[in-house]
Write a protein that holds these residues in place. Structure first.
Motif, PDB file in Angstrom:
ATOM      1  N   PHE A  74      22.204  38.973  19.922  1.00 46.33           N
ATOM      2  CA  PHE A  74      21.537  38.938  21.224  1.00 46.33           C
ATOM      3  C   PHE A  74      22.132  40.031  22.115  1.00 46.33           C
ATOM      4  O   PHE A  74      23.167  40.637  21.783  1.00 46.33           O
ATOM      5  N   TYR A  75      21.481  40.287  23.256  1.00 48.30           N
ATOM      6  CA  TYR A  75      21.995  41.248  24.234  1.00 48.30           C
ATOM      7  C   TYR A  75      22.570  40.518  25.439  1.00 48.30           C
ATOM      8  O   TYR A  75      21.970  39.571  25.957  1.00 48.30           O
ATOM      9  N   TYR A  76      23.739  40.982  25.879  1.00 51.28           N
ATOM     10  CA  TYR A  76      24.397  40.451  27.067  1.00 51.28           C
ATOM     11  C   TYR A  76      24.723  41.623  27.980  1.00 51.28           C
ATOM     12  O   TYR A  76      25.516  42.496  27.617  1.00 51.28           O
ATOM     13  N   LYS A  77      24.033  41.665  29.146  1.00 54.49           N
ATOM     14  CA  LYS A  77      24.207  42.759  30.094  1.00 54.49           C
ATOM     15  C   LYS A  77      24.014  44.120  29.419  1.00 54.49           C
ATOM     16  O   LYS A  77      24.767  45.077  29.647  1.00 54.49           O
ATOM     17  N   GLY A  78      23.001  44.194  28.554  1.00 54.72           N
ATOM     18  CA  GLY A  78      22.650  45.438  27.894  1.00 54.72           C
ATOM     19  C   GLY A  78      23.457  45.768  26.656  1.00 54.72           C
ATOM     20  O   GLY A  78      23.198  46.770  25.994  1.00 54.72           O
ATOM     21  N   ARG A  79      24.417  44.934  26.329  1.00 58.98           N
ATOM     22  CA  ARG A  79      25.292  45.204  25.188  1.00 58.98           C
ATOM     23  C   ARG A  79      24.976  44.245  24.040  1.00 58.98           C
ATOM     24  O   ARG A  79      24.838  43.045  24.246  1.00 58.98           O
ATOM     25  N   GLY A  80      24.866  44.783  22.830  1.00 58.07           N
ATOM     26  CA  GLY A  80      24.573  43.957  21.677  1.00 58.07           C
ATOM     27  C   GLY A  80      25.784  43.157  21.228  1.00 58.07           C
ATOM     28  O   GLY A  80      26.859  43.718  20.998  1.00 58.07           O
ATOM     29  N   LEU A  81      25.608  41.830  21.113  1.00 57.56           N
ATOM     30  CA  LEU A  81      26.678  40.935  20.669  1.00 57.56           C
ATOM     31  C   LEU A  81      26.171  40.054  19.540  1.00 57.56           C
ATOM     32  O   LEU A  81      24.961  39.878  19.365  1.00 57.56           O
ATOM     33  N   TYR A  82      27.098  39.464  18.790  1.00 58.94           N
ATOM     34  CA  TYR A  82      26.696  38.546  17.727  1.00 58.94           C
ATOM     35  C   TYR A  82      27.848  37.626  17.366  1.00 58.94           C
ATOM     36  O   TYR A  82      29.014  37.887  17.668  1.00 58.94           O
ATOM     37  N   VAL A  97      26.965  26.283  14.229  1.00 55.42           N
ATOM     38  CA  VAL A  97      28.176  26.096  15.018  1.00 55.42           C
ATOM     39  C   VAL A  97      28.617  27.445  15.576  1.00 55.42           C
ATOM     40  O   VAL A  97      28.690  28.433  14.841  1.00 55.42           O
ATOM     41  N   ILE A  98      28.880  27.490  16.878  1.00 53.57           N
ATOM     42  CA  ILE A  98      29.304  28.729  17.514  1.00 53.57           C
ATOM     43  C   ILE A  98      30.813  28.868  17.347  1.00 53.57           C
ATOM     44  O   ILE A  98      31.577  28.035  17.840  1.00 53.57           O
ATOM     45  N   PRO A  99      31.282  29.900  16.656  1.00 53.97           N
ATOM     46  CA  PRO A  99      32.725  30.058  16.409  1.00 53.97           C
ATOM     47  C   PRO A  99      33.474  30.433  17.684  1.00 53.97           C
ATOM     48  O   PRO A  99      32.876  30.691  18.729  1.00 53.97           O
ATOM     49  N   GLU A 100      34.766  30.506  17.580  1.00 54.53           N
ATOM     50  CA  GLU A 100      35.599  30.809  18.743  1.00 54.53           C
ATOM     51  C   GLU A 100      35.564  32.285  19.138  1.00 54.53           C
ATOM     52  O   GLU A 100      36.000  32.652  20.217  1.00 54.53           O
ATOM     53  N   ILE A 101      35.032  33.121  18.248  1.00 52.65           N
ATOM     54  CA  ILE A 101      35.008  34.558  18.517  1.00 52.65           C
ATOM     55  C   ILE A 101      33.576  35.083  18.444  1.00 52.65           C
ATOM     56  O   ILE A 101      32.833  34.782  17.506  1.00 52.65           O
ATOM     57  N   ILE A 102      33.206  35.874  19.450  1.00 53.83           N
ATOM     58  CA  ILE A 102      31.937  36.588  19.477  1.00 53.83           C
ATOM     59  C   ILE A 102      32.256  38.087  19.396  1.00 53.83           C
ATOM     60  O   ILE A 102      33.194  38.563  20.027  1.00 53.83           O
ATOM     61  N   TYR A 103      31.450  38.826  18.611  1.00 54.37           N
ATOM     62  CA  TYR A 103      31.739  40.235  18.365  1.00 54.37           C
ATOM     63  C   TYR A 103      30.736  41.150  19.061  1.00 54.37           C
ATOM     64  O   TYR A 103      29.601  40.769  19.344  1.00 54.37           O
ATOM     65  N   SER A 104      31.176  42.380  19.290  1.00 51.10           N
ATOM     66  CA  SER A 104      30.315  43.427  19.829  1.00 51.10           C
ATOM     67  C   SER A 104      29.665  44.183  18.675  1.00 51.10           C
ATOM     68  O   SER A 104      30.336  44.541  17.698  1.00 51.10           O
ATOM     69  N   GLN A 105      28.359  44.425  18.771  1.00 53.93           N
ATOM     70  CA  GLN A 105      27.623  45.117  17.720  1.00 53.93           C
ATOM     71  C   GLN A 105      28.085  46.566  17.588  1.00 53.93           C
ATOM     72  O   GLN A 105      28.181  47.295  18.580  1.00 53.93           O
ATOM     73  N   GLU A 106      28.388  46.983  16.359  1.00 55.91           N
ATOM     74  CA  GLU A 106      28.751  48.371  16.119  1.00 55.91           C
ATOM     75  C   GLU A 106      27.526  49.262  16.262  1.00 55.91           C
ATOM     76  O   GLU A 106      26.390  48.821  16.098  1.00 55.91           O
ATOM     77  N   PRO A 175      11.227  46.380   8.421  1.00 58.47           N
ATOM     78  CA  PRO A 175      12.686  46.345   8.569  1.00 58.47           C
ATOM     79  C   PRO A 175      13.114  46.372  10.029  1.00 58.47           C
ATOM     80  O   PRO A 175      12.568  47.115  10.848  1.00 58.47           O
ATOM     81  N   LEU A 176      14.096  45.541  10.344  1.00 59.21           N
ATOM     82  CA  LEU A 176      14.575  45.385  11.717  1.00 59.21           C
ATOM     83  C   LEU A 176      15.619  46.446  12.040  1.00 59.21           C
ATOM     84  O   LEU A 176      16.493  46.753  11.234  1.00 59.21           O
ATOM     85  N   GLN A 177      15.527  47.011  13.240  1.00 58.50           N
ATOM     86  CA  GLN A 177      16.538  47.940  13.730  1.00 58.50           C
ATOM     87  C   GLN A 177      17.211  47.312  14.937  1.00 58.50           C
ATOM     88  O   GLN A 177      16.553  46.961  15.910  1.00 58.50           O
ATOM     89  N   ILE A 178      18.534  47.160  14.845  1.00 53.97           N
ATOM     90  CA  ILE A 178      19.297  46.584  15.948  1.00 53.97           C
ATOM     91  C   ILE A 178      20.178  47.662  16.552  1.00 53.97           C
ATOM     92  O   ILE A 178      20.978  48.283  15.865  1.00 53.97           O
ATOM     93  N   SER A 179      20.017  47.881  17.841  1.00 52.38           N
ATOM     94  CA  SER A 179      20.810  48.883  18.542  1.00 52.38           C
ATOM     95  C   SER A 179      21.964  48.209  19.266  1.00 52.38           C
ATOM     96  O   SER A 179      21.847  47.081  19.744  1.00 52.38           O
ATOM     97  N   ALA A 180      23.081  48.925  19.361  1.00 49.23           N
ATOM     98  CA  ALA A 180      24.238  48.391  20.080  1.00 49.23           C
ATOM     99  C   ALA A 180      24.007  48.369  21.585  1.00 49.23           C
ATOM    100  O   ALA A 180      24.718  47.674  22.320  1.00 49.23           O
ATOM    101  N   VAL A 181      22.995  49.123  22.050  1.00 44.46           N
ATOM    102  CA  VAL A 181      22.693  49.201  23.479  1.00 44.46           C
ATOM    103  C   VAL A 181      21.224  48.859  23.692  1.00 44.46           C
ATOM    104  O   VAL A 181      20.353  49.409  23.026  1.00 44.46           O
TER     105      VAL A 181
END
Length: 275
Positions: A74-82, A97-106, A175-181
């Protein structure tokens, strides 16, 4: 599934992100390891106590099997997270289940520049003259593969774009394209490249190339040592979509021909395909 420990969020940062996710995020994407994906809209999911991502089966039918490893993007304030975990079936829906760590999309675009041939298209005039769009191959196909089209068995020119195996895949698999921004110009997909032609694809809403218009292009091809950089111009000769009616297009592809290219670069590209 990938993870990125260098750019991660936990504790209070994680809580702030999940609070925002449950209130204002319009859409999330769930992907499995085969790059199959499903989009889930805001009214189709809920966040329970910042611990559980839940989707009611009455609102969404998802074909992933129980215990499938997934990436929730998903996007949070324009930044891709997962975040990463398993997809679980319950009596009333699906839960992750939502783990304790959320990562920033490369930034996959930067990573792909190191691994694959890629190109950049430049507008020669008009309101988009300052815009440039990057193009990357699909990981499933070699852009220099002559066997992608029966047209190329007896000729060095593609006559029908929809005869290309890569185009058939692009139209059917989408095919899906996911951008970090968020809201960055999405890259086009290079579906074939030779000394005469290049075939490019994207979603219908992102197709910025126009029939009959000429563009400048820079092509970067990895070699055993370094990369070969080619500067040329191309002209759009044909655009097709994934449906009979243009109003029903969701994916489009454009067939472009080189209008200016150095002879040595032309020979190089021809050898990549036909040698």
């Amino acid at each position: 599934m990938e993870s990125n420990a260098q750019n991660s969020f936990s504790g209070l940062s994680r809580k702030m992100i999940l609070d925002e996710l449950s209130k204002n995020i319009s859409k999330i994407i769930i992907l499995n390891s085969n790059d199959e994906y499903v989009c889930v809209n805001k009214n189709e999911f809920s966040i329970i106590k910042n611990r559980l991502f839940f989707i009611e089966s009455s609102k969404k039918n998802i074909q992933f099997t129980n215990d499938t490893p997934v990436k929730v993007f998903f996007y949070y304030k324009g930044r891709g997270l997962y975040f990463l975990n398993s997809f679980n079936h319950t009596k009333s829906g699906y839960a992750i289940v939502i783990p304790e760590i959320i990562y920033s999309q490369e930034d996959d675009e930067e990573k792909n520049k190191q691994l694959f041939p890629y190109s950049t298209i430049y507008f020669l005039s008009g309101e988009n003259a300052s815009v440039n769009i990057e193009c990357f191959p699909l990981k499933s196909f070699n852009v220099f593969d002559r066997s992608l089209s029966k047209d190329l068995i007896n000729s060095d020119t593609i006559l029908e774009i929809n005869n290309l195996e890569s185009v058939k895949f692009f139209f059917s698999e989408k095919p899906l394209q996911i951008s970090a921004v968020e809201n960055r110009f999405k890259p086009l997909s290079i579906l074939f490249l030779s000394h005469k032609q290049i075939v490019l694809g994207c979603s219908e809403k992102d197709m910025i190339l126009k029939f009959g218009i000429e563009y400048a292009i820079k092509i970067s091809v990895p070699m055993e040592i370094g990369r070969r950089i080619i500067f040329a111009t191309i002209k759009v000769k044909k655009i097709i979509g994934d449906a009979k009616d243009i109003l029903d297009y969701t994916q489009t592809c454009s067939l472009c021909e080189f209008t200016q290219i150095k002879e040595e670069d032309k020979r190089f590209l021809k050898e990549k395909v036909f040698n």
